[in-house]
Design a protein around this motif. Structure first.
Motif, short mmCIF file in Angstrom:
data_model
loop_
_atom_site.label_atom_id
_atom_site.label_comp_id
_atom_site.label_asym_id
_atom_site.label_seq_id
_atom_site.Cartn_x
_atom_site.Cartn_y
_atom_site.Cartn_z
N GLN A 264 34.41 39.71 -6.22
CA GLN A 264 34.52 40.87 -7.03
C GLN A 264 35.25 40.91 -8.18
N VAL A 265 35.85 39.72 -8.45
CA VAL A 265 36.82 39.72 -9.65
C VAL A 265 36.46 38.71 -10.72
N LYS A 266 36.36 38.78 -11.81
CA LYS A 266 36.04 37.75 -12.87
C LYS A 266 37.52 37.34 -13.39
N ARG A 267 37.58 35.83 -13.06
CA ARG A 267 38.82 35.19 -13.43
C ARG A 267 40.14 35.92 -13.03
N PRO A 268 40.23 36.01 -11.82
CA PRO A 268 41.47 36.70 -11.29
C PRO A 268 42.89 35.87 -11.47
N PRO A 269 43.93 36.36 -11.63
CA PRO A 269 45.23 35.62 -11.45
C PRO A 269 45.49 34.61 -10.10
N VAL A 270 46.46 33.98 -10.09
CA VAL A 270 46.22 33.32 -8.81
C VAL A 270 47.59 33.09 -8.18
N ILE A 271 47.49 33.25 -7.06
CA ILE A 271 48.88 32.75 -6.31
C ILE A 271 48.87 31.40 -5.64
N LEU A 272 49.71 30.77 -5.99
CA LEU A 272 49.65 29.32 -5.74
C LEU A 272 50.92 28.75 -4.67
N GLY A 273 50.49 28.14 -3.55
CA GLY A 273 51.83 27.73 -2.45
C GLY A 273 51.31 26.67 -1.93
#
Ligand code: GCU
Length: 449
Positions: free
Chosen positions: A142-151
């Motif tokens: 539902q989101v265009k190019r969202p921020p990312v949480i990386l872990g």
């Protein structure tokens, strides 16, 4: 509402025998109407944090002169980065020119149509049979190019969600996770189908996607098996020259380095916003997330969940895990030079508030759990407090508090902090707050105070 220490005990649903025994003592005494003094139950747990008088100041150069102007900060920052590289974390290789990404899975209808699932082999030296890390990325549709949480994750990508489409790791995996997790699905140190989703409680994928973030993760064992005899199976062995000297490439540095290589992928992935990637990690992987944020300014923010000693905790607060304990139990986590500080926590010439300073002024969330004595919650709070002057010096705000908050009372700020009830883990409460923090400080257009 202030949660009383007693209530915090009662709320602990730990499987830890020690904690359970303590809770029983409390309950028994309560029945007898003679509550024990907290010092009887645990002398340390509810002590108030006290700032150590001789904590090294990140705003003072090694030669004793103060950092006078903002324009001098890059010079001091470089001095600190070199110091920590040399004395604690060890050197890292450059990004290899031959590195390649092999996208082996792209499913736009994952998780019941909610997400796009990408799986990528990051071939560090460009070779299928060379060092490799499998990155799993979920992108909300539902989101265009969202921020990312990386872990990074502890026990394989397949553990974070029951999704049948996740490739089951073929790497070495420990067979006991202690009290953290039931690893009976692991047979002969390999994951089986039964390992799908076993750690989903710590990875609320759908909640993260619903909040408008992509989630990217890789297994720590793809990078380093995290064992005393693990060097040959670690990506570290691909750079034998970095094993030489006291500032050798360490495991924590290898995990941090691999997070930067995952970020290299995300930066060129058109499905996500690769300029808004948050480094997240729990415990030892929280130590790695902090070092990733410190060494790689492309990470827009860091979330450190109970990273403890060698993470957000200041060693000068000598409680919980010490330098010597770290270096004895996990001698490969930090470089050889770090061993010379065994038993010298209170006199260390540097401390973790200065590692956190390398992240400033980017937002950071430091979280503790009240029963996580090994990580020293008070020491983690002091890390958040002691880095705040650097944020102010750089023209922004740090932690908007000076007192250790009550249990379950988060402090939201550019430096955020909470101590929640319960034991060493990642809970729904933690994620709730991390997503609030991301909303306030990470999302493009967020009010970056
Ligand atoms: C051990 C270690 C900690 C570490 C933790 C973890 O408890 O002492 O330093 O953070 O493992 O990674 O779970």
């Amino acid at each position: 509402m202030r949660i009383s220490p007693m209530l915090a005990f009662a709320a602990d649903n730990s499987k830890h025998n020690v904690a359970a025994t303590k809770a029983l003592i409390v309950a028994a005494c309560a029945l007898m109407m003679t509550p024990p003094a907290l010092s009887q139950v645990n002398p340390d747990k509810y002590r108030q944090p006290a700032m150590p008088a001789n904590l090294p100041d990140p705003l003072v150069f090694a030669d004793g002169t103060r950092v006078a102007a903002q324009a001098d900060w890059p010079k001091r920052r470089k001095e600190l980065l070199d110091l920590f590289t040399d004395q604690m974390y060890g050197r890292m290789p450059e990004r290899p020119a031959q590195m390649r990404f092999n996208v082996y899975n792209l499913d736009r209808h994952a998780l019941g149509g909610k997400a796009t699932r990408e799986q990528i082999s990051i071939l560090f030296l460009g070779k299928e049979d060379g060092p490799r890390m499998d990155l799993l990325v979920y992108v909300p549709n539902q989101v265009k190019r969202p921020p990312v949480i990386l872990g990074l994750n502890f026990w394989g990508n397949q553990t974070i969600n029951p999704d049948q489409g996740i490739r089951v790791s073929d790497r070495w995996i420990e067979s006991s996770g202690g009290s953290s997790i039931d690893l009976s699905c692991v047979k002969n140190n390999r994951a089986t189908e039964a390992c799908r989703g076993i750690d989903q409680g710590r990875w609320p994928v759908e909640k993260i996607l619903d909040a408008g973030y992509a989630l990217a993760t890789a297994y720590r064992g793809d990078i380093d098996p995290d064992r005393n005899d693990g060097y040959d199976e670690s990506i570290r062995s691909a750079w034998p020259e970095l094993a030489q000297g006291g500032n050798n490439f360490s495991t924590i540095a290898a995990w941090a380095w691999a997070m930067s290589r995952a970020l290299d992928y995300l930066e060129q992935d058109h499905l996500v916003d690769g300029r808004h990637v948050v480094a997240f990690g729990w415990s030892r992987l929280g130590k790695a997330a902090i070092w990733a944020g410190a060494t790689d300014p492309r990470f827009v923010a860091v979330i450190s969940n109970e990273s403890g000693a060698g993470g957000a905790k200041v060693f000068h607060d000598v409680h919980g895990e010490t330098v010597e304990l770290l270096n004895t139990r996990f001698p490969y986590w930090f470089c050889k030079n770090f061993k010379q500080y065994n038993g010298r926590d209170a006199e260390l010439p540097f401390d973790q508030n200065e590692v956190l300073a390398l992240i400033a002024p980017r937002p950071i969330y430091i979280a503790s759990a009240i029963l996580d004595e090994n990580a020293d919650p008070q020491g983690e709070f002091l890390g958040a407090l002691a880095v705040t002057p650097v944020y102010r010096f750089l023209g922004t705000t740090g932690l908007p508090a000076t007192e250790w908050p009550s249990v379950d009372q988060p402090i939201l700020g550019r430096v955020s902090y909470h101590v929640r009830r319960g034991v060493h883990s990642v809970t729904a409460f933690d994620w709730e707050e991390y997503l609030r923090f991301c909303e306030a400080y990470v999302k493009p257009g967020a009010d970056l105070r």
